[in-house]
Design a protein around this motif. Structure first.
Motif, mmCIF file in Angstrom:
data_model
loop_
_atom_site.group_PDB
_atom_site.id
_atom_site.type_symbol
_atom_site.label_atom_id
_atom_site.label_comp_id
_atom_site.label_asym_id
_atom_site.label_seq_id
_atom_site.Cartn_x
_atom_site.Cartn_y
_atom_site.Cartn_z
ATOM 1 N N PHE A 224 -78.872 -45.589 -10.672
ATOM 2 C CA PHE A 224 -78.688 -45.671 -8.977
ATOM 3 C C PHE A 224 -77.185 -46.086 -8.691
ATOM 4 O O PHE A 224 -76.814 -45.966 -8.013
ATOM 5 N N MET A 225 -77.622 -47.390 -8.503
ATOM 6 C CA MET A 225 -76.512 -48.172 -7.885
ATOM 7 C C MET A 225 -75.077 -48.009 -8.596
ATOM 8 O O MET A 225 -74.307 -47.715 -8.137
ATOM 9 N N MET A 226 -75.204 -47.489 -9.949
ATOM 10 C CA MET A 226 -74.391 -46.976 -10.782
ATOM 11 C C MET A 226 -73.515 -46.006 -10.020
ATOM 12 O O MET A 226 -72.003 -45.674 -9.912
ATOM 13 N N CYS A 227 -74.052 -45.030 -9.796
ATOM 14 C CA CYS A 227 -73.848 -43.703 -9.350
ATOM 15 C C CYS A 227 -73.677 -43.519 -7.756
ATOM 16 O O CYS A 227 -72.963 -43.057 -7.010
ATOM 17 N N ASP A 228 -73.883 -44.287 -6.604
ATOM 18 C CA ASP A 228 -73.556 -44.616 -5.789
ATOM 19 C C ASP A 228 -72.634 -44.945 -5.586
ATOM 20 O O ASP A 228 -72.273 -45.035 -4.499
ATOM 21 N N ARG B 53 -80.318 -35.373 -12.433
ATOM 22 C CA ARG B 53 -79.364 -36.181 -11.625
ATOM 23 C C ARG B 53 -79.514 -36.592 -10.418
ATOM 24 O O ARG B 53 -79.632 -36.210 -9.487
ATOM 25 N N TYR B 54 -78.668 -37.872 -10.666
ATOM 26 C CA TYR B 54 -78.755 -38.511 -9.248
ATOM 27 C C TYR B 54 -78.401 -37.157 -8.048
ATOM 28 O O TYR B 54 -76.904 -36.281 -8.699
ATOM 29 N N VAL B 55 -77.938 -37.285 -7.647
ATOM 30 C CA VAL B 55 -77.453 -36.983 -6.122
ATOM 31 C C VAL B 55 -76.853 -37.181 -5.010
ATOM 32 O O VAL B 55 -77.188 -38.448 -4.736
ATOM 33 N N SER B 56 -75.710 -36.858 -4.914
ATOM 34 C CA SER B 56 -74.768 -37.698 -4.623
ATOM 35 C C SER B 56 -75.349 -38.029 -3.071
ATOM 36 O O SER B 56 -75.254 -36.822 -2.344
ATOM 37 N N GLY B 57 -75.453 -38.741 -2.441
ATOM 38 C CA GLY B 57 -75.915 -39.692 -0.845
ATOM 39 C C GLY B 57 -77.188 -39.719 -0.508
ATOM 40 O O GLY B 57 -77.613 -39.764 0.656
ATOM 41 N N GLU B 58 -77.932 -39.383 -2.343
ATOM 42 C CA GLU B 58 -79.555 -39.566 -1.569
ATOM 43 C C GLU B 58 -79.435 -41.211 -1.701
ATOM 44 O O GLU B 58 -78.689 -42.233 -2.131
ATOM 45 N N SER B 59 -80.517 -41.062 -1.318
ATOM 46 C CA SER B 59 -81.510 -42.939 -0.877
ATOM 47 C C SER B 59 -81.809 -43.251 -2.074
ATOM 48 O O SER B 59 -82.663 -42.900 -3.229
ATOM 49 N N GLU B 60 -81.435 -45.025 -2.811
ATOM 50 C CA GLU B 60 -82.500 -45.482 -3.837
ATOM 51 C C GLU B 60 -83.340 -45.558 -3.872
ATOM 52 O O GLU B 60 -84.407 -44.740 -4.620
ATOM 53 N N ALA B 61 -84.310 -44.884 -2.865
ATOM 54 C CA ALA B 61 -86.239 -44.684 -2.476
ATOM 55 C C ALA B 61 -86.282 -43.089 -3.037
ATOM 56 O O ALA B 61 -87.299 -43.380 -4.066
ATOM 57 N N SER B 62 -85.769 -42.055 -2.734
ATOM 58 C CA SER B 62 -85.701 -40.936 -3.004
ATOM 59 C C SER B 62 -85.247 -40.679 -4.339
ATOM 60 O O SER B 62 -86.005 -40.307 -5.094
#
Length: 362
Positions: free
Chosen positions: A223-227, A262-271
């Motif tokens: 998550f961190m990498m994508c965010d 897949r990671y969703v742009s803008g979602e929270s880490e918790a989500s």
């Protein structure tokens, strides 16, 4: 074989033995650089794509003298060549076994000149896999009360150096670069980790399922990498989703598993973490058996249960130097943005994932 060469080789054998036996990316490291140009007929225009990383981008195949010719960066170069109608030089500056700090300092920073060339159009990197693997290996050897500090440190170091890498590339890459991409982490050994630890949790007094401990840590790193990529003008190739999710809808939720993970742009880490570790956990499969349909699968992981499988031959890369070469593209045209083997090998899948962000023109 000359006497001098035999003596030199004999002196290297302890190093070679140590490196080959370290399939879980222990402290041993080795530079594995290569440059391969997709030489397209009918053009002399050449652009460059630069990739920094560890053994994943290197195309490590168990050897300390060779690596896969078509590792992920070169696979993407082939997509670029087909799309742009030009030659593409795929430059890999990689170090197998390197943790994130090492990739950052000794590849991205120390070898920045490769991304500063005026024909560079793509810069991509990956790191943190060895931080995670070393923390996992240490945790597996624990007895007594479990100590989670190694996993916490791996996450912290990953965030520190991924962020630093993006900042450095943004500040130092050639101004004409059109695309910057980070590739996140697949989970090697997912099935093997479905066992209890040898240590006991200080709170519960019981052992913990290792998969349950490692998956959330990996999810937070991914998550961190994508965010961070989202915030700093990078794209994120979500290799976890590409490797660990099937190419069909296995749970009937109306979405292909790989897309749903897949990671969703803008979602929270918790989500994101909840989706990976709970909501869609049942759809995660070990990448040794990547299902492309309900009845057909391919092996994305080599026999070391860590490194991606690949198509084709190898190039010199490692103890005896690195290769610089060129060759015609395997596929002169690529229909629909996917070559015929895009989902049959681990490196093909990463290369395709990066290629989905390729700009229309150089």
């Amino acid at each position: 074989m000359s006497i001098r060469f035999r003596r030199s080789l004999h002196a290297l054998l302890p190093t070679i033995a140590l490196l080959v036996s370290s399939s879980e990316a222990a402290a041993s490291t080795i530079n594995q650089n290569a440059s391969w140009t997709i030489d397209r007929a009918g053009t002399s225009t050449k652009y460059r794509s630069v990739a920094y990383g560890d053994s994943i981008y290197a195309g490590f195949n168990g050897s300390v003298t060779s690596a896969a010719k078509f590792s992920a960066p070169t696979v993407n170069a082939e997509y670029l060549s087909a799309q742009w109608g030009t030659d593409i030089e795929s430059v890999r500056r990689t170090k197998s076994g390197a943790v994130a700090e090492d990739v950052y300092n000794n590849k991205i920073v120390a070898e920045r000149s490769y991304m500063q060339a005026s024909n560079t159009r793509v810069v991509t990197f990956e790191m943190c896999g060895n931080d995670g693997l070393q923390a996992r290996s240490s945790f597996k050897s624990q007895t007594g009360t479990c100590n989670y500090s190694g996993l916490t440190a791996a996450e912290s170091n990953c965030k520190k150096y991924v962020t630093a890498a993006m900042d450095y590339i943004n500040a130092n890459a050639y101004a004409g670069v059109k695309l910057k991409v980070v590739s996140n982490l697949h989970y090697p050994g997912y099935a093997v980790d479905n066992v209890q630890s040898s240590c006991t949790d200080a709170t519960t007094g019981t052992t913990v399922k290792m998969q349950d401990k490692f998956l959330p840590a990996l999810a937070r790193m991914n998550f961190m990498m994508c965010d961070v990529a989202r915030q700093k003008g990078f794209m994120c190739a979500d290799n976890f989703a590409q490797y660990m999710g099937a190419d069909y809808d296995s749970n009937g939720d109306g979405r292909i598993d790989a897309d749903a993970l897949r990671y969703v742009s803008g979602e929270s880490e918790a989500s994101y973490v909840s989706r990976i570790t709970s909501t869609l956990r049942s759809t995660i499969r070990d990448a040794n058996t990547h299902f492309v349909s309900s009845s057909s699968s391919y092996d994305y992981i080599q026999s070391d249960d860590t490194h991606p499988t690949y198509n084709g031959s190898t190039v010199s890369s490692g103890l005896f130097g690195s290769s610089t070469g060129s060759g015609a593209p395997r596929y002169t045209t690529i229909s629909g943005g996917k070559n015929p083997i895009w989902n049959q090998y681990g490196h093909e899948r990463i290369g395709w994932a990066v290629s989905t962000y390729n700009p229309a023109t150089p």
